[in-house]
Design a protein around this motif. Structure first.
Motif, PDB file in Angstrom:
ATOM      1  N   LEU A 435      -9.487   8.440   9.114  1.00  0.00           N
ATOM      2  CA  LEU A 435     -10.371   9.252   9.945  1.00  0.00           C
ATOM      3  C   LEU A 435     -11.775   8.686   9.871  1.00  0.00           C
ATOM      4  N   GLY A 436     -12.426   8.478  11.020  1.00  0.00           N
ATOM      5  CA  GLY A 436     -13.797   7.995  11.028  1.00  0.00           C
ATOM      6  C   GLY A 436     -13.905   6.540  11.445  1.00  0.00           C
ATOM      7  N   ALA A 437     -15.138   6.130  11.715  1.00  0.00           N
ATOM      8  CA  ALA A 437     -15.405   4.769  12.184  1.00  0.00           C
ATOM      9  C   ALA A 437     -15.011   3.738  11.133  1.00  0.00           C
ATOM     10  N   GLY A 438     -14.373   2.676  11.579  1.00  0.00           N
ATOM     11  CA  GLY A 438     -13.957   1.606  10.685  1.00  0.00           C
ATOM     12  C   GLY A 438     -12.632   1.858  10.002  1.00  0.00           C
ATOM     13  N   GLY A 439     -12.068   3.057  10.180  1.00  0.00           N
ATOM     14  CA  GLY A 439     -10.808   3.378   9.525  1.00  0.00           C
ATOM     15  C   GLY A 439      -9.627   2.702  10.192  1.00  0.00           C
ATOM     16  N   VAL A 440      -8.626   2.365   9.392  1.00  0.00           N
ATOM     17  CA  VAL A 440      -7.391   1.768   9.913  1.00  0.00           C
ATOM     18  C   VAL A 440      -6.219   2.607   9.420  1.00  0.00           C
ATOM     19  N   THR A 441      -5.554   3.288  10.329  1.00  0.00           N
ATOM     20  CA  THR A 441      -4.353   4.045   9.987  1.00  0.00           C
ATOM     21  C   THR A 441      -3.210   3.065   9.766  1.00  0.00           C
ATOM     22  N   ARG A 442      -2.538   3.223   8.637  1.00  0.00           N
ATOM     23  CA  ARG A 442      -1.401   2.344   8.337  1.00  0.00           C
ATOM     24  C   ARG A 442      -0.145   3.206   8.269  1.00  0.00           C
ATOM     25  N   LEU A 443       0.775   2.950   9.181  1.00  0.00           N
ATOM     26  CA  LEU A 443       2.006   3.723   9.280  1.00  0.00           C
ATOM     27  C   LEU A 443       3.132   2.995   8.572  1.00  0.00           C
ATOM     28  N   LYS A 444       3.795   3.685   7.674  1.00  0.00           N
ATOM     29  CA  LYS A 444       4.900   3.117   6.901  1.00  0.00           C
ATOM     30  C   LYS A 444       6.202   3.793   7.320  1.00  0.00           C
ATOM     31  N   GLU A 445       7.167   2.988   7.693  1.00  0.00           N
ATOM     32  CA  GLU A 445       8.478   3.497   8.066  1.00  0.00           C
ATOM     33  C   GLU A 445       9.046   4.325   6.914  1.00  0.00           C
ATOM     34  N   PRO A 446       9.394   5.594   7.131  1.00  0.00           N
ATOM     35  CA  PRO A 446       9.801   6.473   6.031  1.00  0.00           C
ATOM     36  C   PRO A 446      10.965   5.956   5.190  1.00  0.00           C
ATOM     37  N   GLU A 447      11.942   5.380   5.822  1.00  0.00           N
ATOM     38  CA  GLU A 447      13.115   4.896   5.079  1.00  0.00           C
ATOM     39  C   GLU A 447      13.244   3.381   5.134  1.00  0.00           C
ATOM     40  N   GLY A 448      12.151   2.700   5.474  1.00  0.00           N
ATOM     41  CA  GLY A 448      12.230   1.246   5.595  1.00  0.00           C
ATOM     42  C   GLY A 448      10.946   0.576   5.165  1.00  0.00           C
ATOM     43  N   GLU A 449      10.748  -0.644   5.627  1.00  0.00           N
ATOM     44  CA  GLU A 449       9.596  -1.437   5.205  1.00  0.00           C
ATOM     45  C   GLU A 449       8.621  -1.736   6.340  1.00  0.00           C
ATOM     46  N   LYS A 450       8.943  -1.335   7.553  1.00  0.00           N
ATOM     47  CA  LYS A 450       8.084  -1.670   8.687  1.00  0.00           C
ATOM     48  C   LYS A 450       6.715  -1.012   8.556  1.00  0.00           C
ATOM     49  N   ILE A 451       5.668  -1.776   8.861  1.00  0.00           N
ATOM     50  CA  ILE A 451       4.294  -1.295   8.825  1.00  0.00           C
ATOM     51  C   ILE A 451       3.675  -1.478  10.209  1.00  0.00           C
ATOM     52  N   SER A 452       2.985  -0.455  10.696  1.00  0.00           N
ATOM     53  CA  SER A 452       2.247  -0.546  11.950  1.00  0.00           C
ATOM     54  C   SER A 452       0.843  -0.012  11.720  1.00  0.00           C
ATOM     55  N   ARG A 453      -0.144  -0.547  12.450  1.00  0.00           N
ATOM     56  CA  ARG A 453      -1.538  -0.155  12.228  1.00  0.00           C
ATOM     57  C   ARG A 453      -2.187   0.357  13.517  1.00  0.00           C
TER      58      ARG A 453
END
Length: 485
Positions: A435-453
């Motif tokens: 949350l906020g300027a400069g922030g990077v949300t990092r999404l982690k696959e709940p049952e796996g290893e995939k990462i998305s930003r």
């Protein structure tokens, strides 16, 4: 220097390893034999099922030339790196303690080796294959063991929050973060609109987390310096978080009060009443001369005063950051700073190695002090021996590019005082919603290893101006999770 990459695809690793030994050298990459005069040439060549590495100086004298067969070899990149290490070690006379490792998370590599080959074999392979010193192998092993306990706390429905407050009283000369100096009038004018937008982003992100039925594990406010906010602004954002998110499952709530000159009794009471369980009060050094040299407009005594105020406010989990290798510092000076942090009995002591990024003032000025690398290494040696002797243990570690000596940043703590967020984030245990300027949300696959930003706008004025577009990006969280079900 020219780095030749011939008949292989390992340019990234070859270049990174070369920079470990030659951090200030201009390196030109070529993909065929070069014909340049007056240039040293480091050649990496794959040919006839073998790897060749050689080095010729500016006068075309061959100072190193070796090869290894690749027959039956599965990890050809490893063979090349080992040859390059031997070459560069001979040419420079320098032996990096982390061997040929260039990655951010050496403890993760060690943990994977131990899981696959067993504890002792994994440690042996880590040390022998990657040429890591015994001391750094033991450090990585201690961190890997501590991390494992925290990693196990994370579940498939877990997530954490990062709150970015990209403002500071002044900008430190070594800083490369998106942080804005509050002495600038234009920056102060941004604050009301920034807080308005941040409140809206908090509310919208919480709706998404609630819809997905996620479990909040940790909250971390960074920046910048979050306590740059006035007391009413601090309370406002804390209240917005408490009103929007379900905090009943929260294991840890950290706010960086990193600059002692931003800490007041009122702010400490607000944080304590709002459920904050861990804060950072960061001296960086307890030498006023060093603080002046790096642009920290506070004194060492102000750090002690802020620390004691936090104790009086009821905080029993306080981190203190120190930096090894700062200008105007010495080995004796660093030792005195570390000893002072121990004397204050901070529950966490995090020791960073100076990293001179291009976007920092010191980096722009070219003040890369290679000769300080050995001294920084001695500072870290003193840190390990002193803190482990005083019942602290290393639980968290990462490395950055352009640090003195390719050295590490390590968090030490007393028993049971680990910063959970640091490990959740660094080891990519679960999603982190920024949350906020400069922030990077990092999404982690709940049952796996995939990462998305998902990237928020970098600067506060962009964050405010294009806020509606930023909010639309948050819907990517829903799409990511729904696609995994």
């Amino acid at each position: 220097m020219i780095l030749e990459i011939i008949n292989h695809e390992y340019q990234y690793e070859a270049e990174k390893l070369t920079r470990v030994f030659c951090p200030n050298e201009k390196i030109s990459v070529m993909f065929e034999k070069s014909a340049c005069e007056n240039e040293a040439v480091l050649t990496t060549l794959f040919e006839n099922d073998a790897c060749f590495v050689s080095f010729t100086d500016k006068n075309k004298n061959t100072l190193f030339s070796e090869s290894k067969s690749l027959d039956g070899v599965t990890d050809k990149e490893l063979v090349m790196a080992q040859l390059m290490f031997s070459c560069l070690e001979k040419i420079t006379g320098y032996t990096p303690k982390w061997g040929m490792l260039t990655g951010i998370r050496p403890s993760k590599l060690l943990r994977s080796l131990k899981e696959k080959y067993g504890n002792e074999n994994g440690k042996r392979m880590f040390s022998e294959n990657y040429l890591v010193s015994k001391q750094k192998t033991e450090l990585a092993d201690s961190v890997a063991n501590a991390e494992q306990k925290i990693i196990s706390l994370s579940k498939p429905d877990s997530f954490s929050i990062y709150v970015s407050i990209p403002f500071c009283p002044t900008r430190c000369s070594y800083c490369s973060f998106v942080s804005h100096d509050m002495t600038a009038g234009t920056v102060k004018k941004l604050m009301p609109d920034y807080l308005d937008c941040l409140e809206k982003e908090i509310s919208y992100t919480a709706q998404i987390a609630n819809e997905l039925d996620l479990r909040l594990e940790s909250i971390y406010w960074g920046g910048g310096t979050p306590t740059t906010l006035e007391a009413d602004g601090l309370k406002r954002i804390m209240t917005a978080i408490a009103d929007s998110f379900d905090l009943s499952t929260l294991r840890e709530y950290t706010i960086e009060a990193g600059r002692p000159d931003t800490v007041t009794e009122e702010k400490l009471k607000i944080m304590k009443a709002g459920g904050v369980s861990r804060i950072s009060i960061n001296p960086q050094s307890f030498s006023d001369n060093v603080l002046k040299a790096i642009g920290r407009r506070h004194t060492a005594e102000q750090t002690v005063t802020a620390f004691n105020m936090a104790r009086e406010a009821g905080f029993d989990n306080i981190n203190m950051d120190l930096i090894a290798g700062l200008p105007e510092d010495s080995l004796d000076g660093f030792r005195a700073s570390l000893d002072r942090a121990v004397e204050l009995a901070a529950e966490n002591i995090t020791v960073h190695t100076l990293a001179l990024k291009r976007s920092s003032y010191m980096g722009e000025q070219g003040r890369v002090q290679v000769q300080r690398a050995l001294e920084a290494s001695a500072m870290l040696d003193y840190t390990y021996s002193t803190l482990t002797d005083k019942a602290y243990y290393p639980y968290y570690m990462y490395r950055q590019s352009k640090t003195l000596g390719n050295l590490e940043n390590t968090g030490y703590c007393k028993e049971g005082r680990e910063c959970l967020y640091n490990i959740f984030m660094m080891e990519e245990c679960h999603s982190v919603f920024a949350l906020g300027a400069g922030g990077v949300t990092r999404l982690k696959e709940p049952e796996g290893e995939k990462i998305s930003r998902i990237f928020n706008y970098k600067y506060p004025y962009e964050y405010i101006k294009d806020f509606d577009e930023l909010i639309k990006r948050k819907d990517e969280i829903l799409r990511f999770y729904h696609n995994k079900k």
